[in-house]
Every structure is written in C-alpha cells, then in structure tokens.
Motif scaffolding. Structure first.
Motif, short mmCIF file in Angstrom:
data_model
loop_
_atom_site.label_atom_id
_atom_site.label_comp_id
_atom_site.label_asym_id
_atom_site.label_seq_id
_atom_site.Cartn_x
_atom_site.Cartn_y
_atom_site.Cartn_z
N MET A 133 -55.15 -78.13 -59.27
CA MET A 133 -56.29 -77.34 -58.82
C MET A 133 -56.51 -77.55 -57.32
SD MET A 133 -59.04 -78.37 -61.69
CE MET A 133 -60.20 -77.02 -61.55
N GLN A 164 -59.87 -76.67 -54.38
CA GLN A 164 -61.20 -76.09 -54.27
C GLN A 164 -61.27 -74.98 -53.25
OE1 GLN A 164 -63.79 -79.46 -54.19
NE2 GLN A 164 -65.43 -78.31 -55.15
N TYR A 205 -67.92 -72.19 -59.67
CA TYR A 205 -67.03 -72.03 -58.51
C TYR A 205 -67.52 -70.85 -57.69
CZ TYR A 205 -63.44 -74.98 -60.75
OH TYR A 205 -62.75 -76.00 -61.32
N GLY A 218 -62.19 -73.70 -69.41
CA GLY A 218 -62.87 -74.73 -68.60
C GLY A 218 -62.43 -76.14 -68.87
N LYS A 219 -61.29 -76.31 -69.57
CA LYS A 219 -60.84 -77.66 -69.94
C LYS A 219 -60.50 -78.50 -68.71
CE LYS A 219 -57.35 -76.06 -72.32
NZ LYS A 219 -57.51 -74.61 -72.14
N THR A 220 -59.66 -77.93 -67.86
CA THR A 220 -59.23 -78.69 -66.69
C THR A 220 -60.41 -78.98 -65.77
OG1 THR A 220 -57.06 -77.69 -66.84
CG2 THR A 220 -57.60 -78.73 -64.77
N THR A 221 -61.28 -78.00 -65.62
CA THR A 221 -62.47 -78.19 -64.80
C THR A 221 -63.30 -79.34 -65.35
OG1 THR A 221 -62.48 -75.83 -64.32
CG2 THR A 221 -64.51 -77.05 -63.89
N GLU A 266 -52.68 -82.24 -70.41
CA GLU A 266 -51.47 -81.71 -70.99
C GLU A 266 -50.27 -82.62 -70.79
OE1 GLU A 266 -51.13 -77.83 -71.33
OE2 GLU A 266 -53.10 -77.28 -70.58
N HIS A 300 -52.82 -77.97 -75.24
CA HIS A 300 -52.69 -76.65 -75.86
C HIS A 300 -52.04 -76.77 -77.22
CE1 HIS A 300 -53.17 -74.56 -71.91
NE2 HIS A 300 -53.83 -73.77 -72.74
#
Ligand SMILES: Nc1ncnc2c1ncn2[C@@H]1O[C@H](COP(=O)(O)OP(=O)(O)OP(=O)(O)O)[C@@H](O)[C@H]1O
Ligand SMILES: [Mg+2]
Lengths: 384, 265
Positions: free
Chosen positions: A382, A384, B13, B45-48, B169, B202
């Motif tokens: 990710m 930002q 975000y 929204g898992k990674t977030t 993951e 997943h």
C-alpha cells in the motif's frame, strides 16, 4: 545496526560494489592526474621565481611585471640598495638559448639566467660551489639539466646562441648543481651577470663601457614581514620602477593564470562527473530496494538507521575507490622523471582526495532522501 | 488476556468527493494465544484494517490498543520502535532481506531489539529447525523456495516474542500443500508461544487452523465464526471446491455456493 546492514550488503554483493569502486578509482586517477599536471606545469613555470631568496622583485615601470620587457640598470640598483629596510639587491637577467648535448642529440631550450654571485637571485648549490667571480665562464645548472644530460660538477657544457644570422658557441664550466629551478618550462643555467650579458643574444658583446643592464632586481629585506612597507617606500623613492612579491610575479607569467584555470575547470568537471556517476549508481540501487526498505521500516527499523546505513555504504564504497585510485596514481607519478611536468605534492594530493571523498555523500544525497521518504506501508503493498 | 484491541476504528482515504471509507467503525479484540483469520471480498478493507492494527496506518477515528498502549497516539518514531518490539510481521512478498541468510534474517529482529546473544541465537536456530530449515540456515532468500522463505518470515515474526503477530496473505505465492504446512506451523507456534495472531487470507481452507474467523464486508465486520465445528465446515466446504476457492480478485465463481455468505455475495 546501520553499519551491520551497510557493510553486510556490500560484502554479499562484492562484484557490484567493486565495479562502482573501480569507476571511482578511475575518476580519482583522472582528477589526481589533472591536479598533478596543473601542479607540474605551474611549477615548471614558476619554480625559479618561487624559490628566489628575496622577497620583492623590482621591474621597470609600465612593463606589467614582464621579465622580458623590463630593464633595470646599475643606477636603479644603487638607489634600491639605499632604501631603508633593504638587506641586499641582486640583478637578474633572463634569456633563452640552446644547450648542445655532447651526444649530438637535438638541442635543448634552456633558460639562461644572469645573476650576481652572492646576491639575491643566485640559487644555492647542493653540490659543487657557488659562483665566485663576476666574470669567468662558470655556471650553475639546475636539476632539469642534470636529468637530461647527467651533468656533473666540473663538466663542460656547450651553449649555442644565434646572434643576428650567425651562430656562436660557448663552452662553460659547471661549478655547481642546484635543485629544480625551471623557469618558463625550461631547465635553467645560471651564469655571472657579466658572462650572461656577453653571451646572451642581442647582448652588449664586450659590454665594457655601457651600463650593465638586467631585466629585474631581486630584493632581500632585513625584515621579511615588512614587505608591504618596503615595497611602498621603493615605489616612492626610486623612479620608474614597480614592485611585486614572488607570487604576484609568477601569477603574471605569460599563460600561467589561463593554464591553471583551464586545468581547474577540467578538474571540477571530472569531479562533477564523479558525483553524477556515484549518485546515479546509488539512486538506481535505491529504487530497486524500495520494497525491501518498506519492509525494514515496517518491522521496526527507524528512518535514522536506514538513512545512516545508506550513507555509510556510499561513503565506504566511494572511499575504497578513492583509496585505490590514489594509491595507484601516487605509485605511478612518483616514478615519473623530472622532464615530465607531472607533480603530485602532498597538499594537492590531499586536497583532491578530500574533495573526492565528498563525491560519495554528495552523489548519495538524493538517494538518501528517497530512502527516507519510503513508507513502511509499502510492506503491505500500500501507499498513502 | 486481551493483547490487541480495536475500538470503533474508521479509516477514510482521501477527502471530499474522493473520500473512501475503507474501514467503517470496526471494533474487535484478540486474546493471547488466539489465532484469528480476517477474510472477506476484495476491497472489503482487510489490508487497511491490518495496516492500522500494525501501527503502519493511523485510523481516522477510533483507537488501537496493543499491550495497553494506544498506538494511534504515538509519534512516528515511537510507533516504529513499538512495531519492532511488540509486533511480528509476515508479508505476502518481499519478506526477507535478500543479502542476509535465513538465520541472519531471523536474527535481525533480535539485533534490532538489542537481544542478540548466544542464547537467543540458539533459539533462532531452534525455531528455524522446528520449521524444517535446519539445513538451510546459511542460505540466502534467493536460494530458498517460496515456502521456505515464508517459513523464515514466520520465524522472524516470532523470534522477538512479540505481543501480536500479523500476516498478510502469507500463502498467496504457495501451492496448496505448502500453504497448509506453513499456516499449520504458524498456528502451532502462535498457540504454543501464546501470541495474538491475525492473518488476512483469501484462502478459506486456511481458516481451519484458526480459532476465529472474522469476515469483513464494505469496511464493516459482517460475520464472526467462533464455533470450531462451523469453522471446520467452512474450511471443509472450501476444500471440496478446491480449485474454485475464492480467487484472488474475490469474484464469486459458482452459483449456489455454500460459502456465499462468507464471501459476501
Ligand atoms: N491509498 C488508498 N487511497 C484510496 N483508497 C484506498 C487506498 N487503499 C485502499 N483503498 C480503498 O479502500 C478499500 C479497502 O482496501 P483494502 O486494500 O483494505 O481491501 P482488501 O480487503 O485488502 O482487498 P484485497 O482483498 O483486494 O486485498 C478499497 O475500496 C480500496 O480501493
Ligand atoms: Mg488486501
């Protein structure tokens, strides 16, 4: 931690880092060679003047410190000697003529310099003796002559002078040897002023009745620290002269300043190329490591650690290259004969090496900033 | 004992018309010795969520408490230090430092925390041996298979005795058999060493090694499966579908899918 990561990476990727170190070594060699050339040429030009045993040089007014244009006669010398603070004054004359090697090889251009025995202008000998009389066919030769001809004390050397259309030859006895005293890129031969005046092209020949004229006068002071005041007094009390110190004189030598600035520019550009090459290399490395750095920051390495690590690495690799290049160049240049104008003195070498050490940090600055800005969030794919 | 707690956490975000609410008012807690799976369709929204739990991302609202500290309130450098001490990570990719060998990669976390000594080195070696890498200690990541690399990453995530262990993951690049091996050992170690573990995945088959499955959807918790039999049923159903298990892009594959509710169709 920073040291650990920086050096481990270098050690485990020796090939890649050796390559950039080799490039730095070549750049170092180039920079040092240019420095050595600048120094060599400069000193071949100014050596005699630099080593003069007098603080001030007196020229004819309006000649703009040109040793060939200036004329100083006996009259002025007498006046100079009366100036308070002056310890001694010597007349010095310059001319260029040919030295005929005994083995029949091509003539060598030499600076033929007339000096007054025992007075400022005469160089100290390291072998043989000083010039003794005002007349006589005795000369002192400098290291440049010795290097070319293998001259020893007691040898006879042959000078060739072209007077008008006819060639004249003079045999002179070498009574002393002095260290390197080149003048205007030529090895130097020193003769008593009267002898010089007799031999030099367009000289006074017999010279018996005319005033003995030299190009300049060299003045030694009673108190060297009073240089500026005495110079002023001379210009005020002696007519038609201008006074300069040694540095001012050699900096006014024909081509001296232009040559030096050309070489300095070259040196600067080589240095600049070094900064770009090293910077480019580490920038590419950094861009390839973005994901890895993000991961390291995520697992808890501080920006500080990461930044230092990069700087240490850049500095080490660069310093290694500089060291190789410097050692190589020093080994190479120390074996050059006097006749090659390549001269690496301690101070020039040190100054160049210090500047070259700065190539790393300078070039690496961009990549360090890139590193600092990488977000730990990258570890999760990710941003930002 | 609760090791990690998220209280009314929201992440938005962007701003204005571009604003995306990736996580919307989520609260959850994980006890020591508990292994939780975080599942849900792509973009849920898992990674977030994981990034916030890891202290890599500041929540827009809400609090994240680990070891009784509110990590949302910490300065950037404090949080970095905190991560090194209290959190263990296993990522999807780029897990390891390429120029360090397996053992050095694991020891990195000991070094970072100033805990590198003979004894801790020994335990790093033991852990790697336990993960079947006894013969690979001196190999660099490039000389290891994907599964081996992932196991090194797991050893690294656990070696410094963190409060919380997070995995994003971890099986994404592994084949089925390797995936099972890796997650099974991971679960064992989390239980043995009494860590709080969270794994985003997943692959619903991997849920059978976890104690609780939290399913997210559109930034909220949609469903929580804590019953052992329920979890096994879910994993078993996923297993039967095998190749048709939710693909990485999260699009449903079969109609009448027994996992439809978990996937959020
Ligand atoms: N940096 C960002 N800026 C704006 N929106 C983002 C950003 N990162 C994620 N999002 C959005 O937030 C939502 C949740 O993303 P997130 O990556 O957390 O989902 P996920 O559940 O991990 O998905 P996947 O299973 O595909 O990995 C998505 O709608 C995504 O588009
Ligand atoms: Mg994700």
């Amino acid at each position: 931690m920073s040291f650990y990561l920086a050096l481990k990476e270098v050690w485990r990727n020796k090939g890649r880092f050796l390559l950039i170190a080799a490039v730095v070594a070549l750049i170092t060699t180039l920079v040092l060679f240019i420095a050595a050339l600048a120094e060599g040429l400069a000193s071949a030009n100014r050596e005699y003047i630099e080593k003069l045993n007098g603080e001030l040089l007196v020229f004819q007014e309006g000649t703009q410190l040109s040793t060939t244009a200036s004329r100083i006669g006996r009259q002025r010398i007498a006046e100079l000697r009366r100036v308070p603070g002056v310890a001694a004054v010597g007349q010095v004359g310059f001319s260029t003529l040919k030295l005929v090697p005994p083995d029949g090889s091509a003539d060598i251009n030499v600076a033929f310099i007339g000096v007054e025995p025992g007075l400022p202008g005469e160089p100290p000998v390291y072998a043989g003796q000083q010039l003794e009389r005002d007349r006589g066919n005795n000369v002192i030769v400098d290291e440049g002559v010795v290097a070319r001809l293998g001259t020893k004390v007691g040898d006879t050397i042959k000078l060739k002078v072209t007077q008008g259309t006819k060639e004249e030859f003079y045999d002179l006895t070498v009574v002393g040897l002095t260290d390197r005293r080149q003048y205007f890129f030529q090895p130097a031969i020193f003769a008593p002023l009267n002898t010089w005046d007799k031999i030099r092209p367009d000289g006074n020949g017999s010279g018996a009745n005319t005033e003995l004229i030299s190009n300049i006068a060299v003045v030694r002071l009673q108190d060297p620290s009073a240089q500026a005041e005495v110079a002023k007094t001379i210009e005020q009390t002696v007519k038609d002269v201008e006074v300069a110190d040694r540095r001012t004189t050699w900096e006014a030598l024909p081509g001296y300043a232009a040559q030096q600035s050309t070489l300095t520019t070259q040196q600067f550009f080589t240095f600049f190329i070094g900064v770009l090459v090293v910077g480019g290399f580490f920038q590419i490395q950094t861009l390839q490591k973005v994901a890895q750095i993000g991961m390291l920051k995520a697992i808890g390495l501080s920006n500080w650690t990461v930044g230092w690590s990069a700087l240490i690495q850049i500095f080490t690799v660069n310093a290694f290259g500089v060291a190789i290049g410097a050692v190589g160049t020093l080994a190479l240049t120390s074996n050059f004969p006097v006749t090659v104008p390549i001269m690496l003195t301690g101070t020039t070498a040190l100054a160049s090496v210090l500047a070259l050490l700065a190539i790393g940090p300078l070039g690496g600055i961009v990549s360090v900033f890139v590193l600092l800005r990488i977000e730990p969030l990258r570890a999760l794919g990710m941003a930002q | 004992m609760i090791a990690l707690e998220a209280i009314n956490v929201t992440k938005i975000y962007g701003t204005g018309t571009n604003a995306v609410t990736a996580v919307n008012d989520v609260s959850l807690s994980v006890r020591r010795g508990e292994f939780v799976a975080l599942v849900g369709p792509s973009g849920s929204g898992k990674t977030t969520m994981l990034a916030m739990l890891a202290g890599l991302l500041k929540p827009t609202h809400g609090q994240i408490i680990i070891a009784e500290k509110d990590i949302g309130r910490m300065s950037e450098s404090k949080r970095t230090k905190f991560r090194g001490q209290y959190i263990g990570f296993a990522f999807q990719a780029n897990n390891l430092v390429p120029f360090l060998n397996a053992q050095e990669n694991v020891e990195l976390l000991l070094r970072l925390n100033g805990k590198l000594n003979r004894q801790s080195r020994e335990s790093a070696r033991n852990l790697l041996e336990r993960l079947g890498l006894g013969e690979r200690l001196k190999n660099r990541p490039g000389q290891l298979s994907g599964g081996q690399q992932q196991r090194v990453a797991i050893a690294r995530a656990l070696i410094h005795e963190p409060e919380v262990v997070l995995a994003d993951e971890p099986t994404a690049s592994l084949d089925t058999e390797r995936a099972h091996q890796v997650v099974q050992t991971f679960a064992e170690l989390i239980h043995e060493q009494n860590r709080a573990g969270i794994m985003v995945t997943h692959d619903l088959r991997m849920c059978k090694y976890t104690d609780r499955v939290i399913q997210m959807m559109d930034g909220r918790i949609n469903r929580i499966i804590a019953d052992r039999r329920e979890i096994l049923r879910l994993a078993g159903a996923a297993d039967e579908l095998d190749g048709h298990v939710v693909p990485v892009n999260g699009k449903p594959v079969l109609a009448g899918d027994p996992l439809a509710d978990v996937r959020g169709i």
